[in-house]
Motif scaffolding. Sequence first.
Motif, PDB file in Angstrom:
ATOM      1  N   PRO A  51       0.795  -1.222   0.000  1.00  0.00           N
ATOM      2  CA  PRO A  51       0.000   0.000   0.000  1.00  0.00           C
ATOM      3  C   PRO A  51       0.835   1.283   0.000  1.00  0.00           C
ATOM      4  CG  PRO A  51      -0.791  -1.545   1.647  1.00  0.00           C
ATOM      5  CD  PRO A  51       0.536  -2.049   1.183  1.00  0.00           C
ATOM      6  N   THR A  52       2.005   1.260   0.654  1.00  0.00           N
ATOM      7  CA  THR A  52       2.824   2.472   0.683  1.00  0.00           C
ATOM      8  C   THR A  52       3.348   2.806  -0.706  1.00  0.00           C
ATOM      9  OG1 THR A  52       3.470   2.037   2.973  1.00  0.00           O
ATOM     10  CG2 THR A  52       4.830   3.572   1.734  1.00  0.00           C
ATOM     11  N   ILE A  53       3.779   1.800  -1.448  1.00  0.00           N
ATOM     12  CA  ILE A  53       4.223   2.052  -2.823  1.00  0.00           C
ATOM     13  C   ILE A  53       3.078   2.615  -3.658  1.00  0.00           C
ATOM     14  CG2 ILE A  53       4.922   0.919  -4.977  1.00  0.00           C
ATOM     15  CD1 ILE A  53       6.745  -0.872  -3.360  1.00  0.00           C
ATOM     16  N   LYS A  54       1.901   2.037  -3.514  1.00  0.00           N
ATOM     17  CA  LYS A  54       0.760   2.513  -4.304  1.00  0.00           C
ATOM     18  C   LYS A  54       0.375   3.944  -3.940  1.00  0.00           C
ATOM     19  CE  LYS A  54      -1.270  -1.944  -5.520  1.00  0.00           C
ATOM     20  NZ  LYS A  54      -2.510  -2.768  -5.559  1.00  0.00           N
ATOM     21  N   ARG A  55       0.471   4.275  -2.645  1.00  0.00           N
ATOM     22  CA  ARG A  55       0.140   5.642  -2.233  1.00  0.00           C
ATOM     23  C   ARG A  55       1.186   6.636  -2.749  1.00  0.00           C
ATOM     24  NH1 ARG A  55      -2.832   8.479   1.682  1.00  0.00           N
ATOM     25  NH2 ARG A  55      -2.740  10.644   0.955  1.00  0.00           N
ATOM     26  N   LEU A  56       2.456   6.235  -2.730  1.00  0.00           N
ATOM     27  CA  LEU A  56       3.504   7.102  -3.270  1.00  0.00           C
ATOM     28  C   LEU A  56       3.292   7.328  -4.764  1.00  0.00           C
ATOM     29  CD1 LEU A  56       6.533   5.646  -1.301  1.00  0.00           C
ATOM     30  CD2 LEU A  56       5.675   7.987  -1.129  1.00  0.00           C
ATOM     31  N   TYR A  57       2.867   6.292  -5.464  1.00  0.00           N
ATOM     32  CA  TYR A  57       2.510   6.455  -6.882  1.00  0.00           C
ATOM     33  C   TYR A  57       1.367   7.454  -7.049  1.00  0.00           C
ATOM     34  CZ  TYR A  57       5.018   3.283 -10.055  1.00  0.00           C
ATOM     35  OH  TYR A  57       5.958   2.710 -10.877  1.00  0.00           O
ATOM     36  N   ASP A  58       0.351   7.350  -6.188  1.00  0.00           N
ATOM     37  CA  ASP A  58      -0.799   8.250  -6.274  1.00  0.00           C
ATOM     38  C   ASP A  58      -0.384   9.711  -6.112  1.00  0.00           C
ATOM     39  OD1 ASP A  58      -2.540   6.146  -6.655  1.00  0.00           O
ATOM     40  OD2 ASP A  58      -3.175   6.037  -4.557  1.00  0.00           O
ATOM     41  N   GLU A  59       0.620   9.938  -5.258  1.00  0.00           N
ATOM     42  CA  GLU A  59       1.038  11.312  -4.974  1.00  0.00           C
ATOM     43  C   GLU A  59       2.125  11.815  -5.932  1.00  0.00           C
ATOM     44  OE1 GLU A  59      -0.388  13.372  -2.807  1.00  0.00           O
ATOM     45  OE2 GLU A  59      -1.822  11.757  -2.418  1.00  0.00           O
ATOM     46  N   HIS A  60       2.703  10.908  -6.717  1.00  0.00           N
ATOM     47  CA  HIS A  60       3.782  11.300  -7.628  1.00  0.00           C
ATOM     48  C   HIS A  60       3.272  12.305  -8.660  1.00  0.00           C
ATOM     49  CE1 HIS A  60       7.394  11.121 -10.018  1.00  0.00           C
ATOM     50  NE2 HIS A  60       6.702  10.739 -11.080  1.00  0.00           N
ATOM     51  N   GLY A  61       3.994  13.411  -8.786  1.00  0.00           N
ATOM     52  CA  GLY A  61       3.609  14.454  -9.730  1.00  0.00           C
ATOM     53  C   GLY A  61       2.550  15.397  -9.209  1.00  0.00           C
ATOM     54  N   LYS A  62       1.999  15.090  -8.023  1.00  0.00           N
ATOM     55  CA  LYS A  62       0.999  15.959  -7.402  1.00  0.00           C
ATOM     56  C   LYS A  62       1.611  16.692  -6.209  1.00  0.00           C
ATOM     57  CE  LYS A  62      -2.670  12.687  -8.625  1.00  0.00           C
ATOM     58  NZ  LYS A  62      -3.683  11.743  -8.070  1.00  0.00           N
ATOM     59  N   SER A  63       1.999  15.893  -5.192  1.00  0.00           N
ATOM     60  CA  SER A  63       2.573  16.499  -3.989  1.00  0.00           C
ATOM     61  C   SER A  63       4.035  16.110  -3.781  1.00  0.00           C
ATOM     62  CB  SER A  63       1.757  16.101  -2.757  1.00  0.00           C
ATOM     63  OG  SER A  63       1.832  14.699  -2.550  1.00  0.00           O
ATOM     64  N   ILE A  64       4.477  15.039  -4.477  1.00  0.00           N
ATOM     65  CA  ILE A  64       5.861  14.576  -4.303  1.00  0.00           C
ATOM     66  C   ILE A  64       6.462  14.129  -5.627  1.00  0.00           C
ATOM     67  CG2 ILE A  64       5.458  13.776  -1.925  1.00  0.00           C
ATOM     68  CD1 ILE A  64       5.483  10.877  -3.147  1.00  0.00           C
ATOM     69  N   ASN A  65       7.765  13.973  -5.606  1.00  0.00           N
ATOM     70  CA  ASN A  65       8.517  13.340  -6.686  1.00  0.00           C
ATOM     71  C   ASN A  65       9.025  12.009  -6.139  1.00  0.00           C
ATOM     72  OD1 ASN A  65      10.205  12.624  -8.795  1.00  0.00           O
ATOM     73  ND2 ASN A  65      11.708  14.248  -8.418  1.00  0.00           N
ATOM     74  N   PHE A  66       8.368  10.904  -6.532  1.00  0.00           N
ATOM     75  CA  PHE A  66       8.690   9.575  -6.003  1.00  0.00           C
ATOM     76  C   PHE A  66       9.918   9.039  -6.736  1.00  0.00           C
ATOM     77  CE2 PHE A  66       7.053   4.907  -5.787  1.00  0.00           C
ATOM     78  CZ  PHE A  66       7.964   4.616  -4.794  1.00  0.00           C
ATOM     79  N   LEU A  67      11.017   8.877  -5.999  1.00  0.00           N
ATOM     80  CA  LEU A  67      12.291   8.506  -6.606  1.00  0.00           C
ATOM     81  C   LEU A  67      12.453   7.005  -6.815  1.00  0.00           C
ATOM     82  CD1 LEU A  67      14.632  10.884  -4.570  1.00  0.00           C
ATOM     83  CD2 LEU A  67      13.777  11.228  -6.896  1.00  0.00           C
TER      84      LEU A  67
END
Length: 441
Positions: free
Chosen positions: A263-279
């Motif tokens: 779930p953490t990976i999926k949530r980071l994907y959801d926020e990528h390009g919106k609130s964060i840059n997921f590295l």
Amino acid sequence: MRLEIGNFSVEDIVFGEETTYDDGILTINKEEALEVVKEDEHITEADLVIARPGEEKRIVPVKEAIEPRYRVDGEAVFPGVTGKLESVGDGRTLALKGCSVLAVGQHWGSFGDGLIDMSGEGAKYTYFSQLVNVCLVADTDEEFERHEQQKKNHAIRWAAHRLAEYLGSAVKDLEPEEVETFDLEPVTKRSQEINDLPSVVYVMQPQSQMEDLGYNDLVYGWDANHMLPTLMHPNEILDGAMISGSFMPCSSKWSTYDFQNCPTIKRLYDEHGKSINFLGVIMSNLNVALEQKERAAMFVQQIAKSLGADAAILAEEGYGNPDADFIECFVALEEAGVKTVGMTNECTGRDGQSQPLVTLDEKADAIVSCGNVSALIKLPPMERVIGELEALARDGLSGGWADDEKLGPSVKEDGSIVMENNSMFCGDRVLGWSPKTMKEF
């Protein structure tokens, strides 16, 4: 890398003449499925039992959980385990959602095994009570494991992976109901708009402490005890590159199902390009000697700095000795200017009064607690036990006992139980979907 996961919702599972999927129903040819299981000559007995949410069923000792899947290119769902070694995380994989394959001991359990209740009070403690579970209940001729606390149960666990792959093939010629897409650009090829967002890396510390190989989590079929921290694409983790090990006390365990659906990976994907840059994901390790712990933390720090991470989420599989790795890594990231949030469970004793982690540091000032492994759980009897209830008390399960001077035996004469949270299968859900909340008294 672009990964598409085509999902098929499983509402129920039944046995029938053919293994097929139709309109939410997975039908299993039991005889054919058991032939896949018994490809390993060490399996002496095996059966399949269905456990549905709400049923009066208790499952123990549970060793592993896997989501049934099929790779559209026909290659192994779990490379290095169920087939040849090759990279994953790109292309299309089909998944049967709402169900899992559980590896269950027919007669014997071990330190890293756990319990699942499909209804009642116990159901709230584990995610797998919400799924329709195909329980592979099996025994083996692995006599060398019978009285060894950290049992591998290699044959049963790997048979469950083969079974999950076989069941996934039921949808190989069908179009999925929905498709999840995971597409993460190379770090150096991102837009200025994305690069201006806070950069976040996910640091995972899977179990790898056992120097006697075969007990640890696997990376592409490779024992994680061999590895140094490395950068992995999150799609690899979602697509079968990681396999759960047998060593960890069960509430702290990350099952293969958890890796597949992190779930953490999926949530980071959801926020990528919106609130964060997921590295991406730094896949670290857990060690025994202090120098090994320091070396791993140094590598994690270097990778995070090289990526330009502003922040990190740090997740630990386990407690006790691994807490030292967790805090060492936490401190190394903070000293590099990477603001870090940790996710772990605690071992605060049955009364909740002990120090939560073996080691602490002032720099580790943002930790999400996912539960106390020592918390006592009392559960009433169930109509049916899948597996063998006596294993909880007899076979060294981390949260059960044969007798206690205050509480008596874990397993009572009427089939009710008392145990520590330690034995709840993947109960603390450190990878991100724990429903637990903190209470102050």
